[in-house]
Design a protein around this motif. Structure first.
Motif, short mmCIF file in Angstrom:
data_model
loop_
_atom_site.label_atom_id
_atom_site.label_comp_id
_atom_site.label_asym_id
_atom_site.label_seq_id
_atom_site.Cartn_x
_atom_site.Cartn_y
_atom_site.Cartn_z
N PRO A 149 0.79 -1.24 0.00
CA PRO A 149 0.00 0.00 0.00
C PRO A 149 0.83 1.29 0.00
CG PRO A 149 -0.97 -1.60 1.50
CD PRO A 149 0.35 -2.18 1.04
N ARG A 178 1.34 3.13 -3.26
CA ARG A 178 0.20 3.84 -3.86
C ARG A 178 -0.08 3.44 -5.31
NH1 ARG A 178 -1.58 8.65 -1.70
NH2 ARG A 178 -3.38 8.04 -2.92
N LEU A 179 -0.01 2.16 -5.60
CA LEU A 179 -0.26 1.69 -6.97
C LEU A 179 -1.70 1.93 -7.41
CD1 LEU A 179 1.93 -1.52 -6.98
CD2 LEU A 179 2.41 0.66 -8.07
N GLU A 180 -2.63 2.04 -6.47
CA GLU A 180 -4.02 2.34 -6.85
C GLU A 180 -4.10 3.72 -7.50
OE1 GLU A 180 -3.68 4.58 -3.07
OE2 GLU A 180 -2.92 2.65 -3.72
N LEU A 181 -3.26 4.65 -7.07
CA LEU A 181 -3.21 5.98 -7.68
C LEU A 181 -2.68 5.88 -9.12
CD1 LEU A 181 -3.52 9.03 -7.37
CD2 LEU A 181 -1.21 9.09 -6.42
N LEU A 235 -2.95 3.22 -11.07
CA LEU A 235 -4.01 2.57 -11.86
C LEU A 235 -5.10 3.57 -12.24
CD1 LEU A 235 -4.26 -0.82 -9.96
CD2 LEU A 235 -3.35 -0.45 -12.26
N ARG A 236 -5.52 4.40 -11.29
CA ARG A 236 -6.55 5.41 -11.59
C ARG A 236 -6.03 6.41 -12.63
NH1 ARG A 236 -7.57 5.43 -5.88
NH2 ARG A 236 -6.61 7.48 -5.72
N SER A 237 -4.77 6.80 -12.51
CA SER A 237 -4.19 7.76 -13.44
C SER A 237 -4.12 7.19 -14.86
CB SER A 237 -2.79 8.16 -12.99
OG SER A 237 -2.83 8.76 -11.72
#
Length: 168
Positions: A139, A142-145, A147-149
């Motif tokens: 976490p 911040r790989l979710e950021l 992916l969203r980008s």
């Protein structure tokens, strides 16, 4: 040599250096990665006068990674290693700031991780948009950021690709 350093005491490092000197392979400088594997280097410097530098990558110094909480013993080690280093080379300005925030000594110079542009360059930068990330899959990265980008970019750049390399 740096891999051995994490397992060897200062006296063993001095013996290793002596053996290399006797074999006609003197050491002029030691470059270590991470303070945690460098505990013997201040001893080596004091007893053989061999300078060392530390490239610092450790997220333990930032306090942002709950998987890598640094102990008071770890901070003491970082203090001792950084104080005697010829240079401490954090890989980002943020990490340099965190080292200063913790009041750790050392002559800091930010040296980002290099990229070999002979190996890593776009084949056709007009028609291809490829993003590659290499990281621990935790976490704090911040790989979710990311992916969203990429999802937002894909709306206007459908040729975009994302490769994620890592474990965790």
């Amino acid at each position: 040599f740096w891999r051995l350093n994490s397992r060897l005491s200062g006296r063993t490092l001095v013996k290793l250096i002596d053996d290399l000197d006797n074999a006609g392979k003197p050491i002029a400088l030691v470059h270590s990665h991470f303070f945690a594997g460098s505990g013997g280097l201040p001893y080596l410097k004091a007893h053989r006068g061999i300078p060392y530098v530390v490239s610092e990558h450790s997220s333990a110094l930032t306090g942002l990674n709950p998987e890598k909480e640094i102990s008071s013993a770890g901070l003491n080690l970082a203090h001792r290693v950084f104080a005697e280093a010829s240079a401490v080379l954090p890989v980002s300005s943020f990490l340099a700031g965190e080292i200063r925030r913790r009041r750790l000594p050392g002559d800091l110079t930010v040296v980002p991780n290099p990229i070999n542009t002979d190996l890593f360059r776009p084949v056709d930068p007009v028609n291809v948009l490829r993003i590659i990330t290499v990281a621990r899959l935790t976490p704090v990265k911040r790989l979710e950021l990311l992916l969203r980008s990429v999802a937002v970019l894909a709306k206007t750049k459908p040729q975009i690709t994302l490769d994620i390399v890592g474990s965790g």
